[in-house]
Write a protein that holds these residues in place. Structure first.
Motif, PDB file in Angstrom:
ATOM      1  N   ASN A  66      36.027  38.517  48.800  1.00  0.00           N
ATOM      2  CA  ASN A  66      35.553  39.730  48.141  1.00  0.00           C
ATOM      3  C   ASN A  66      36.165  40.974  48.779  1.00  0.00           C
ATOM      4  OD1 ASN A  66      33.740  41.117  46.223  1.00  0.00           O
ATOM      5  ND2 ASN A  66      32.773  41.894  48.096  1.00  0.00           N
TER       6      ASN A  66
ATOM      7  N   ARG B   9      39.571  41.226  47.438  1.00  0.00           N
ATOM      8  CA  ARG B   9      39.536  41.690  46.043  1.00  0.00           C
ATOM      9  C   ARG B   9      39.332  43.204  45.983  1.00  0.00           C
ATOM     10  NH1 ARG B   9      36.785  36.780  44.908  1.00  0.00           N
ATOM     11  NH2 ARG B   9      34.762  37.767  45.288  1.00  0.00           N
TER      12      ARG B   9
ATOM     13  N   SER C 204      33.756  33.176  50.458  1.00  0.00           N
ATOM     14  CA  SER C 204      33.592  34.044  49.289  1.00  0.00           C
ATOM     15  C   SER C 204      33.480  35.512  49.703  1.00  0.00           C
ATOM     16  CB  SER C 204      32.366  33.628  48.475  1.00  0.00           C
ATOM     17  OG  SER C 204      31.173  33.823  49.216  1.00  0.00           O
ATOM     18  N   LYS C 205      32.824  35.777  50.842  1.00  0.00           N
ATOM     19  CA  LYS C 205      32.693  37.163  51.304  1.00  0.00           C
ATOM     20  C   LYS C 205      34.037  37.713  51.776  1.00  0.00           C
ATOM     21  CE  LYS C 205      27.797  37.060  52.579  1.00  0.00           C
ATOM     22  NZ  LYS C 205      26.813  37.198  53.691  1.00  0.00           N
TER      23      LYS C 205
END
Length: 323
Positions: A202, A205, A198-199
């Protein structure tokens, strides 16, 4: 499908020619347990056998504009200036905004500033541009002042391109008195991102949302590599780039040497220390099980990282309690 080449990326680089020739390198022949791990050892060149970093500090203070602000904001501000007086005012305005952003983020990270922080991040910015020819594509400093923006993670995001492969450099920066502590903390920070899907997502993103490129064709071309459904995504890799500044006690010894003997003595001692540091890195790879992570270390010794940080903050008119 949008195409671009290495020259398009190189055009994004800022001018580092004033100090590029003053960054010297020593070589350390060390075979890490993983071929994904690289280390390069640099030092600031001597002047008449003396260490003098005031020019480096001046240069870093001037880099604040490009480090803190987006290219679009810089271009639009300068584009409005028509006369010499307006250009001067525009540059001063940009530098003041960049400095204020820097100071604001510094205050937000006050407790952390004794061991890492923005002076190291500026050096990371310069080393990625100078050594890897990788320009910054997200101005994270500008995002850090937004409390609603989840920008924790890498200290910087840069991009490189070579032979059809796009490299995303996620930066980590440390200024520690003890290099062993810096290396350990670097692995901790890097692995906290590299091992957390998820990091990592991110960071991608952030690139997609805040990519700092004015050329729409180049922007689309880079983003295509970040699309998991594009065939080009197979030619994209993430490299964690870490700048480490540390105290090196041999600077004391050179003060007693004749100027003509300083460089040979220093490089010999630094090469020996480089092998010690490579062992720190090797242990970090094993301790954190980081064999499959691409990591590039840039190392730079200082007579005192505390004195360097203080001199840099003094240059910006900032104060800080270093006790």
């Amino acid at each position: 499908m949008t195409s671009f080449d290495e020259d398009n990326i190189l055009k994004l680089l800022t001018d580092n020619s004033q100090i590029e020739w003053q960054i010297k390198k020593v070589y350390c022949d060390f075979n890490f347990c993983s071929t994904r791990i690289k280390s390069e050892f640099f030092y600031w060149d001597f002047t008449d056998g003396r260490y003098e970093d005031s020019h480096l500090i001046d240069f870093l203070s001037r880099k604040l504009i490009y480090f803190c602000l987006g290219k679009k904001e810089i271009s639009e501000t300068l584009r409005k200036a028509k006369t010499h007086e307006e250009i001067t005012s525009a540059v001063l305005e940009l530098h003041e905004r960049a400095k204020n952003l820097f100071i604001q983020v510094h205050k937000l990270k006050l407790q952390k500033a004794k061991t890492s922080g923005e002076p190291a991040e500026l050096l990371l910015f310069v080393f990625l541009e100078t050594i890897m020819k990788a320009p910054q594509i997200v101005a994270k400093m500008e995002l850090k002042t937004n409390s609603q923006m989840p920008v924790h993670g890498a200290d910087g995001i840069h991009v490189g391109y070579n032979d059809g492969t796009l490299s995303i450099y996620l930066g980590e920066a440390k200024l520690y008195q003890q290099c062993s502590n810096a290396v350990s903390e670097a692995f901790n920070s890097i692995c906290s991102i590299a091992k957390d899907k998820s990091k990592k997502e991110n960071e991608i993103r952030l690139i997609k949302s805040f990519i700092n490129i004015e050329d729409d064709n180049l922007k689309e071309g880079i983003l295509e590599y970040l699309d998991p459904y594009s065939t080009k995504s197979k030619n994209m890799k993430i490299i964690f780039s870490c700048f480490i500044g540390f105290d090196f006690n041999k600077y004391e010894k050179i003060q007693t040497l004749p100027p003509e003997k300083v460089k040979d003595y220093f490089e010999k001692e630094y090469e020996e220390q480089a092998r010690v540091i490579c062992n720190y890195i090797e242990n970090g790879v094993k301790d954190y099980n980081a064999h499959d992570i691409n990591i590039q270390f840039f190392l730079l010794p200082f007579p005192s990282v505390i004195d360097f940080r203080k001199a840099f903050y003094d240059k910006l008119g900032m104060s800080y309690d270093f006790n």
